[in-house]
Design a protein around this motif. Structure first.
Motif, PDB file in Angstrom:
ATOM      1  N   ASP A 141     -32.777 -11.018  47.670  1.00  0.00           N
ATOM      2  CA  ASP A 141     -32.780 -10.990  46.041  1.00  0.00           C
ATOM      3  C   ASP A 141     -33.862 -10.462  45.862  1.00  0.00           C
ATOM      4  N   THR A 142     -34.159  -9.189  45.140  1.00  0.00           N
ATOM      5  CA  THR A 142     -35.267  -8.401  44.627  1.00  0.00           C
ATOM      6  C   THR A 142     -35.417  -8.169  43.120  1.00  0.00           C
ATOM      7  N   SER A 143     -34.649  -8.836  42.397  1.00  0.00           N
ATOM      8  CA  SER A 143     -34.564  -8.696  41.181  1.00  0.00           C
ATOM      9  C   SER A 143     -35.743  -9.051  40.223  1.00  0.00           C
ATOM     10  N   GLY A 144     -36.073  -8.803  39.095  1.00  0.00           N
ATOM     11  CA  GLY A 144     -37.072  -9.143  38.353  1.00  0.00           C
ATOM     12  C   GLY A 144     -37.607 -10.626  38.244  1.00  0.00           C
ATOM     13  N   SER A 145     -36.659 -11.526  38.393  1.00  0.00           N
ATOM     14  CA  SER A 145     -36.952 -12.893  38.141  1.00  0.00           C
ATOM     15  C   SER A 145     -37.484 -13.411  39.522  1.00  0.00           C
ATOM     16  N   MET A 146     -37.543 -12.492  40.470  1.00  0.00           N
ATOM     17  CA  MET A 146     -38.145 -12.860  41.862  1.00  0.00           C
ATOM     18  C   MET A 146     -39.688 -12.481  41.987  1.00  0.00           C
ATOM     19  N   GLY A 147     -40.132 -11.809  40.765  1.00  0.00           N
ATOM     20  CA  GLY A 147     -41.484 -11.245  40.801  1.00  0.00           C
ATOM     21  C   GLY A 147     -42.638 -12.478  40.997  1.00  0.00           C
ATOM     22  N   GLY A 148     -43.714 -12.042  41.419  1.00  0.00           N
ATOM     23  CA  GLY A 148     -44.867 -12.888  41.278  1.00  0.00           C
ATOM     24  C   GLY A 148     -44.764 -13.451  42.780  1.00  0.00           C
ATOM     25  N   LYS A 149     -45.158 -14.898  42.428  1.00  0.00           N
ATOM     26  CA  LYS A 149     -45.395 -15.845  43.642  1.00  0.00           C
ATOM     27  C   LYS A 149     -44.056 -15.975  44.586  1.00  0.00           C
ATOM     28  N   LYS A 150     -42.894 -15.841  43.961  1.00  0.00           N
ATOM     29  CA  LYS A 150     -41.657 -16.126  44.933  1.00  0.00           C
ATOM     30  C   LYS A 150     -41.444 -14.858  45.750  1.00  0.00           C
ATOM     31  N   ILE A 151     -41.658 -13.644  45.242  1.00  0.00           N
ATOM     32  CA  ILE A 151     -41.550 -12.409  46.122  1.00  0.00           C
ATOM     33  C   ILE A 151     -42.634 -12.522  47.322  1.00  0.00           C
ATOM     34  N   ARG A 152     -43.925 -12.805  47.038  1.00  0.00           N
ATOM     35  CA  ARG A 152     -44.959 -13.173  47.863  1.00  0.00           C
ATOM     36  C   ARG A 152     -44.548 -13.951  49.063  1.00  0.00           C
ATOM     37  N   GLN A 153     -43.945 -15.071  48.669  1.00  0.00           N
ATOM     38  CA  GLN A 153     -43.487 -16.211  49.483  1.00  0.00           C
ATOM     39  C   GLN A 153     -42.386 -15.988  50.298  1.00  0.00           C
ATOM     40  N   THR A 154     -41.531 -14.921  49.837  1.00  0.00           N
ATOM     41  CA  THR A 154     -40.493 -14.621  50.620  1.00  0.00           C
ATOM     42  C   THR A 154     -40.688 -13.668  51.423  1.00  0.00           C
ATOM     43  N   LYS A 155     -41.637 -12.679  51.350  1.00  0.00           N
ATOM     44  CA  LYS A 155     -42.194 -11.684  52.351  1.00  0.00           C
ATOM     45  C   LYS A 155     -42.977 -12.553  53.286  1.00  0.00           C
ATOM     46  N   GLU A 156     -43.803 -13.473  53.295  1.00  0.00           N
ATOM     47  CA  GLU A 156     -44.550 -13.956  53.978  1.00  0.00           C
ATOM     48  C   GLU A 156     -43.499 -14.828  55.030  1.00  0.00           C
ATOM     49  N   ALA A 157     -42.564 -15.454  54.514  1.00  0.00           N
ATOM     50  CA  ALA A 157     -41.477 -16.140  55.385  1.00  0.00           C
ATOM     51  C   ALA A 157     -40.773 -15.121  56.228  1.00  0.00           C
ATOM     52  N   MET A 158     -40.288 -13.987  55.521  1.00  0.00           N
ATOM     53  CA  MET A 158     -39.462 -13.127  56.281  1.00  0.00           C
ATOM     54  C   MET A 158     -40.161 -12.601  57.388  1.00  0.00           C
ATOM     55  N   LYS A 159     -41.439 -12.254  57.363  1.00  0.00           N
ATOM     56  CA  LYS A 159     -42.174 -11.668  58.606  1.00  0.00           C
ATOM     57  C   LYS A 159     -42.461 -12.775  59.387  1.00  0.00           C
ATOM     58  N   LYS A 160     -42.540 -13.914  59.220  1.00  0.00           N
ATOM     59  CA  LYS A 160     -42.377 -14.963  60.189  1.00  0.00           C
ATOM     60  C   LYS A 160     -41.080 -15.357  61.017  1.00  0.00           C
TER      61      LYS A 160
END
Length: 616
Positions: free
Chosen positions: A234-253
């Motif tokens: 989910d990349t909708s607006g409510s995922m903005g800020g800290k959530k999307i940063r943490q998601t990207k960090e987790a996905m790369k790992k």
């Protein structure tokens, strides 16, 4: 593995006037409270477990008097809080005692017992005593704490032999003291015990007590199936800020943790759905690096089309499977991460669940991760269960990325599929679930049941399943000598009564509740009726029962919290005709709507843009 925990607190009022004594305990969400009592100057006030419906009037009456009637509430990702207070006369004493039980679940190769330590004051006699008995033998044992210092380490003792372990933590008042000369305490945090048992290459371990059996099966050193994974993010607006940063960090790992023989793809969605590549790619070093670069470009914005995203993931797997682009004997799964409700495309959760169920047809395992509390957890849970997976809530904490990685690690190594546990005909009754679609490395299958009256001296247990890299089915057999198995537990002083019968009841309730989460109408009512009957018979506080606690001046009710968020609890109370405190003139026209304000509101005052004209 079946843990029976008793917490006692003895309090004396040394003041020359009445004071309030507080008993506050945090216990695991997976546990069921089985007993509570208060003894005040020799008189005992027990907790009585009743059907939730019959306790509801007492609950509502207590609320109307302004009393805090809910004794149990969720406190974080793993715990629930039990809290009761009582007035104690000058120089009087009160004893509190709470008992709860749980089946320890094996994750990543270890069982974990969590004890929350938070006395909030220095305690003259503070002690944790843990006894472990595992007839198979204990292969690993460790303790961990978030608060133990070098000084407190001296208060911890561990004694272990082949099959038993005793762990004791008994700090003196001086060892508990945080600051010399002050009454602050170091004891504030988690006390964890992790262990595992020895296993032989057989059909598992069978234990028998008083006519009930439990069968544990966790094969080791088996190769993993290749996986085909579609990550739906989910990349909708409510995922903005800290959530999307943490998601990207987790996905790369997570991408780095893929096995070279795995295949993978990404579906990113907001109001539009974007498939990263037209086909799944093998997890080569080059493709993983390419995917990580793409993940780094993700930004949040727009609405939420969950239905379209999942349909795209299923279609992608269908296309590659038909074209024979994926490995033979591989396991295909979809992992969905979302933080909100569907707001564009198909927005009816019932229709989305039906669409995904019909499109998937049981071909692929669906795992749903709900980020935060704006998401409808019951919607995700039902959709996951209907498609062979599970749902998990990801908490909006600093370690959210680690939570995402931790979940992936649990499902990263499927080692056996289509598992069936078979027992001698007419020898067992009322067996819990004994067919399983998938077993992951580091986890465990548990089956329990009742032994029949016409028992042979021994019985053949057969476990069958399809392993990786084998054309033929795996079959494991073991001849279980029933009389010998019964004798194992007869001389263990600290084994509590008919614990395997209670384990059977616990497991049966958990599995019936899981089935009811994906059932509707009469089927759901029948499943809940079974849960209620077993809960009352064995004295468990479950979502269908309540514990009524009688105090000298009042009655209070302890209910089992559910994983549903605040808005879902409001909606469920509305559906069942119950009033909701603070929401007496506010109700959902669209039952998927979310109300964020703690009091009745006018439509034009509502700050939730999703409500619009669907709210009165």
């Amino acid at each position: 593995r079946y843990a029976h925990t008793v917490i006692t607190s003895r309090v004396v009022n040394r003041a020359n006037e009445s004071k309030e004594a507080l008993f506050e305990v945090e216990l695991p969400k997976s546990a069921f409270i089985t007993n509570f009592s208060m003894t005040i100057d020799g008189e005992t006030y027990p907790g009585i477990i009743k059907e939730k419906k019959s306790a509801q009037d007492q609950y509502d009456a207590a609320v109307s008097r302004g009393q805090s009637a809910g004794l149990v509430k969720s406190t974080g990702r793993k715990l629930e809080q039990f809290r009761v207070s009582v007035s104690v006369a000058a120089a009087a004493k009160v004893n509190f005692e709470l008992t709860y039980e749980e089946l320890l679940k094996r994750k990543l190769g270890k069982y974990e017992l969590l004890i929350k330590v938070k006395p909030k004051q220095l305690v003259k006699h503070f002690q944790i005593d843990t006894h472990i008995f595992e007839p198979q033998g204990i292969s690993a044992l460790e303790t961990e704490s978030t608060f133990i210092t070098n000084e407190l380490n001296n208060a911890l003792t561990k004694v272990q032999n082949e099959t038993k372990a005793h762990i004791s933590f008994k700090p003196t008042i001086d060892q508990q003291r945080k600051t010399p000369g002050l009454d602050d305490t170091l004891l504030d945090g988690d006390f964890l015990i992790r262990y595992d048992v020895k296993r032989s290459e057989t059909a598992g371990d069978i234990q028998i007590v008083n006519g009930y059996f439990v069968h544990y099966f966790a094969p080791s050193q088996m190769p993993a199936f290749p996986k085909n994974v579609v990550f739906v993010i989910d990349t909708s607006g409510s995922m903005g800020g800290k959530k999307i940063r943490q998601t990207k960090e987790a996905m790369k790992k997570i991408l780095e943790d893929l096995n070279p023989e795995d295949y993978f793809s990404l579906v990113l969605f907001s109001g539009t759905v974007r498939l990263w590549t037209s086909s799944l790619l093998q997890a080569t070093e080059e493709n993983v690096e390419r995917a990580k670069r793409h993940v780094e470009t993700i930004s949040a914005g727009g609405t939420t089309d969950i239905n379209g995203a999942l349909q795209k993931a299923i279609h992608s797997l269908d296309k590659d499977t038909t074209a024979e682009l994926l490995p033979d004997q591989s396991i295909s799964m979809i992992i969905l991460l979302t933080d909100g409700q569907p707001t564009t495309g198909e927005t009816s959760i019932d229709r989305i669940q039906r669409n995904i169920r019909e499109a998937n047809e049981g071909k692929y395992f669906l795992y749903c991760l709900g980020f935060g509390f704006d998401v409808s957890y019951t919607f995700l849970e039902k959709m996951a269960l209907e498609n062979g997976g599970v749902a998990r809530r990801i908490y909006e904490d600093s370690d959210a990325a680690l939570q995402l990685q931790g979940f992936y690690q649990e499902v990263a190594m499927p080692i056996l599929k289509e598992i069936e546990m078979k027992y001698p005909d007419n020898a067992v009754l009322e067996v819990t679930q004994n067919n399983f679609k998938l077993l992951f490395d580091g986890s465990e299958i548990v089956v329990a049941g009742k032994l029949g009256n016409d028992l042979p001296h021994s019985g053949l247990v057969v476990v069958s399943g399809s392993p990786s890299k084998h054309a033929s089915e795996l079959t494991l057999k073991e001849e279980a000598n029933i009389r010998e198995k019964e004798q194992v537990f007869q001389h263990q002083k600290y084994i509590f009564g008919n614990f395997i019968e209670r384990l059977w009841a616990y497991l049966t309730i958990q599995q019936l509740l899981e089935k009811s989460a994906s059932a509707d109408g009469e089927q759901r009512e029948n499943l809940e009726a079974q849960v209620l009957n077993i809960s009352l018979k064995f004295g468990f506080v479950t979502p269908l029962t309540s514990m009524v606690v009688t105090k000298p001046d009042a009655q209070e009710v302890a209910n089992k919290p559910t994983e549903a968020g605040k808005s879902e609890q409001i909606i469920n109370r509305y559906r069942s005709g119950g009033k909701v405190k603070g929401f007496s003139s506010c109700w959902p026209y669209d039952l998927g709507a979310v109300c964020r304000l703690p009091q009745p509101i006018k439509r034009d005052e509502c700050r939730n843009p999703r409500v619009g004209h669907n709210w009165t």
